[in-house]
Scaffold this motif. Structure first.
Motif, PDB file in Angstrom:
ATOM      1  N   SER A  85      44.978  -5.142  16.101  1.00 37.79           N
ATOM      2  CA  SER A  85      45.464  -3.907  16.723  1.00 37.79           C
ATOM      3  C   SER A  85      45.823  -2.833  15.701  1.00 37.79           C
ATOM      4  N   GLU A  86      45.440  -3.027  14.432  1.00 37.97           N
ATOM      5  CA  GLU A  86      45.647  -1.992  13.431  1.00 37.97           C
ATOM      6  C   GLU A  86      44.462  -1.898  12.464  1.00 37.97           C
ATOM      7  N   ALA A  87      43.332  -2.454  12.868  1.00 37.38           N
ATOM      8  CA  ALA A  87      42.172  -2.499  11.973  1.00 37.38           C
ATOM      9  C   ALA A  87      41.622  -1.113  11.666  1.00 37.38           C
ATOM     10  N   PHE A  88      41.622  -0.210  12.657  1.00 34.77           N
ATOM     11  CA  PHE A  88      41.141   1.148  12.395  1.00 34.77           C
ATOM     12  C   PHE A  88      42.008   1.824  11.343  1.00 34.77           C
ATOM     13  N   ARG A  89      43.326   1.724  11.521  1.00 32.53           N
ATOM     14  CA  ARG A  89      44.246   2.368  10.583  1.00 32.53           C
ATOM     15  C   ARG A  89      44.104   1.805   9.180  1.00 32.53           C
ATOM     16  N   LEU A  90      43.854   0.494   9.087  1.00 29.64           N
ATOM     17  CA  LEU A  90      43.724  -0.150   7.788  1.00 29.64           C
ATOM     18  C   LEU A  90      42.344   0.060   7.176  1.00 29.64           C
ATOM     19  N   GLY A  91      41.434   0.655   7.954  1.00 29.68           N
ATOM     20  CA  GLY A  91      40.091   0.875   7.450  1.00 29.68           C
ATOM     21  C   GLY A  91      39.289  -0.397   7.311  1.00 29.68           C
ATOM     22  N   ALA A  92      39.611  -1.407   8.119  1.00 24.82           N
ATOM     23  CA  ALA A  92      38.954  -2.711   8.009  1.00 24.82           C
ATOM     24  C   ALA A  92      37.803  -2.817   8.990  1.00 24.82           C
ATOM     25  N   GLN A  93      36.654  -3.258   8.489  1.00 19.08           N
ATOM     26  CA  GLN A  93      35.522  -3.558   9.343  1.00 19.08           C
ATOM     27  C   GLN A  93      35.690  -4.955   9.947  1.00 19.08           C
ATOM     28  N   VAL A  94      35.004  -5.219  11.048  1.00 21.02           N
ATOM     29  CA  VAL A  94      35.121  -6.526  11.702  1.00 21.02           C
ATOM     30  C   VAL A  94      34.785  -7.649  10.730  1.00 21.02           C
ATOM     31  N   SER A  95      33.766  -7.443   9.916  1.00 18.88           N
ATOM     32  CA  SER A  95      33.335  -8.484   8.978  1.00 18.88           C
ATOM     33  C   SER A  95      34.373  -8.794   7.915  1.00 18.88           C
ATOM     34  N   GLU A  96      35.344  -7.905   7.736  1.00 17.88           N
ATOM     35  CA  GLU A  96      36.360  -8.085   6.697  1.00 17.88           C
ATOM     36  C   GLU A  96      37.629  -8.748   7.213  1.00 17.88           C
ATOM     37  N   LEU A  97      37.738  -8.977   8.528  1.00 11.61           N
ATOM     38  CA  LEU A  97      38.998  -9.433   9.100  1.00 11.61           C
ATOM     39  C   LEU A  97      39.240 -10.928   8.903  1.00 11.61           C
ATOM     40  N   ALA A  98      38.199 -11.726   8.823  1.00 14.78           N
ATOM     41  CA  ALA A  98      38.371 -13.165   8.591  1.00 14.78           C
ATOM     42  C   ALA A  98      38.475 -13.434   7.099  1.00 14.78           C
ATOM     43  N   SER A  99      39.490 -14.190   6.709  1.00 15.64           N
ATOM     44  CA  SER A  99      39.709 -14.475   5.282  1.00 15.64           C
ATOM     45  C   SER A  99      39.096 -15.791   4.837  1.00 15.64           C
ATOM     46  N   ARG A 100      38.752 -16.669   5.785  1.00 16.24           N
ATOM     47  CA  ARG A 100      38.196 -17.970   5.406  1.00 16.24           C
ATOM     48  C   ARG A 100      37.358 -18.513   6.557  1.00 16.24           C
TER      49      ARG A 100
END
Length: 381
Positions: free
Chosen positions: A46-61
């Motif tokens: 719910s804050e990915a747009f603000r953080l500038g994160a793409q969907v592919s970048e959200l999973a860390s492992r």
């Protein structure tokens, strides 16, 4: 030796696995998950747009990475159909799995509006990373987003999508946002701040139908308004996943019922996170997961541990109006006292003896959250 089995690969499930491995390096461990088993931070959705994160970048492992980290077998895309507590086994879409001890970390699922199927086809809900990927893809190139629900998730997505340049319309039957968490004055403060940021509020009304209109939709409200949007996000609430324990010896009320050891009515089965109701408390937030995971892991390893919860403020991710709330426990009688200044608003809830039992903070007053929480009595334990 039958393995310890954890059902669920969200923060609760993987946290138990990590904590258990700190105490036991060798006993077999299996994680069963209906999704792809990637590890990611759900609040980030719910804050990915603000953080500038793409969907592919959200999973860390990846699932394989998690399996290596926790020294466990991670069974992905595997749904549990039935729990047989008599034989200590799970019937899954990929066969039967025996367990020595079982951990249910099933999470919660979105509440669905009672709309006609044709209306629901136009509505998205975000409860995991794959949901978010579908929503984000559908929102690409769109301009107007309607959000159903002005609760925690609805407000956070409203803030995030306004920040990303969308026109956002929020619809809720309540008169103010976060009405179940915030006293009315703080809710109004949040409403005004998000309105200044660009959120268009439609409060005090429900939704009758959602109809396709070309490439967009028309939302017909119970007050007679007809609102146009390109895409609809439903965020009207969550309910704990309890269907899996129905028809078993594992008791459930609102959530799966557990005691302070996080054991269910079956002593070999534990539950934690959004699916669990701990000694009558349902706390669908991040903060309780860490203490609960440590208690479950200790008990799985043969120790005797009980959970204790201190006051746990909830941080609302709305940078347009920083907000922190620590709602008073249900059933505690008292009253709110509100003060405001140019920097924000503070509301304190005190019981009949004058003891602080809850607070709600907006703006610069959120800096006091940790100090106030330390002055409050234990929530549980």
């Amino acid at each position: 030796m039958d393995p310890i089995v954890i059902v669920g690969s969200g923060l609760a499930g993987y946290s138990v696995a990590r904590e258990f491995r700190k105490r036991n390096k060798t006993d077999p461990l299996v994680v069963v998950t209906a999704d792809d088993g990637q590890f990611y931070s759900k609040p980030t959705l719910s804050e990915a747009f603000r953080l500038g994160a793409q969907v592919s970048e959200l999973a860390s492992r990846s699932a394989d990475g998690m399996a290596a980290q926790i020294k466990a077998e991670v069974l992905t895309e595997t749904r549990v159909r039935h729990i047989d507590t008599a034989t200590r086994s799970l019937l899954t879409t990929h066969g039967t799995i025996a367990y020595s001890q079982l951990v249910l970390a099933l999470g919660a699922e979105p509440v669905r509006l009672p709309l006609a199927p044709a209306s629901l086809e136009t509505v998205f809900a975000v409860n995991d990373l794959s949901d978010y990927a579908r929503f984000r893809a559908a929102a690409h190139g769109k301009k107007v987003v309607a959000i159903l629900g002005a609760g925690l998730i609805g407000c956070e997505f409203a803030n995030d999508m306004v920040h990303a340049g969308y026109r956002v319309k929020v619809i809720d039957i309540a008169a103010a946002p976060l009405n179940r968490l915030l006293p009315s004055a703080n809710g109004q403060f949040l409403l005004n701040a998000l309105r200044q940021a660009g959120v268009d509020w439609h409060l005090g009304t429900g939704v009758s139908t959602i109809e396709r209109d070309g490439d967009g939709v028309v939302i017909r409200c119970t007050n007679g308004d007809a609102l146009e949007a390109d895409i609809v996000l439903s965020a009207i609430g969550l309910k704990p996943r309890t269907a899996l324990v129905q028809g078993t010896s594992i008791r459930a009320s609102h959530g799966i019922s557990v005691d302070l050891s996080l054991r269910t009515s079956d002593p070999r089965v534990f539950a934690l996170g959004d699916c669990a109701e701990v000694d009558g408390l349902w706390l669908p937030y991040i903060a309780p997961i860490g203490p609960a995971a440590r208690v479950v892991a200790s008990n799985l390893a043969g120790d005797a541990a009980l959970v204790r919860y201190s006051a746990m403020p909830v941080i609302v991710k709305t940078p347009a109006c920083p907000t922190v709330v620590c709602p008073p426990p249900l059933g505690v009688e008292g009253e709110w006292n509100t003060e405001s200044d140019d920097s924000g608003m503070q509301s304190l809830f005190r019981d009949g003896t004058g003891l602080l039992r809850g607070f709600a903070l907006n703006g610069a007053h959120t800096e006091r959250a940790s100090t106030l929480a330390l002055s409050m009595p234990m929530l549980l334990g």
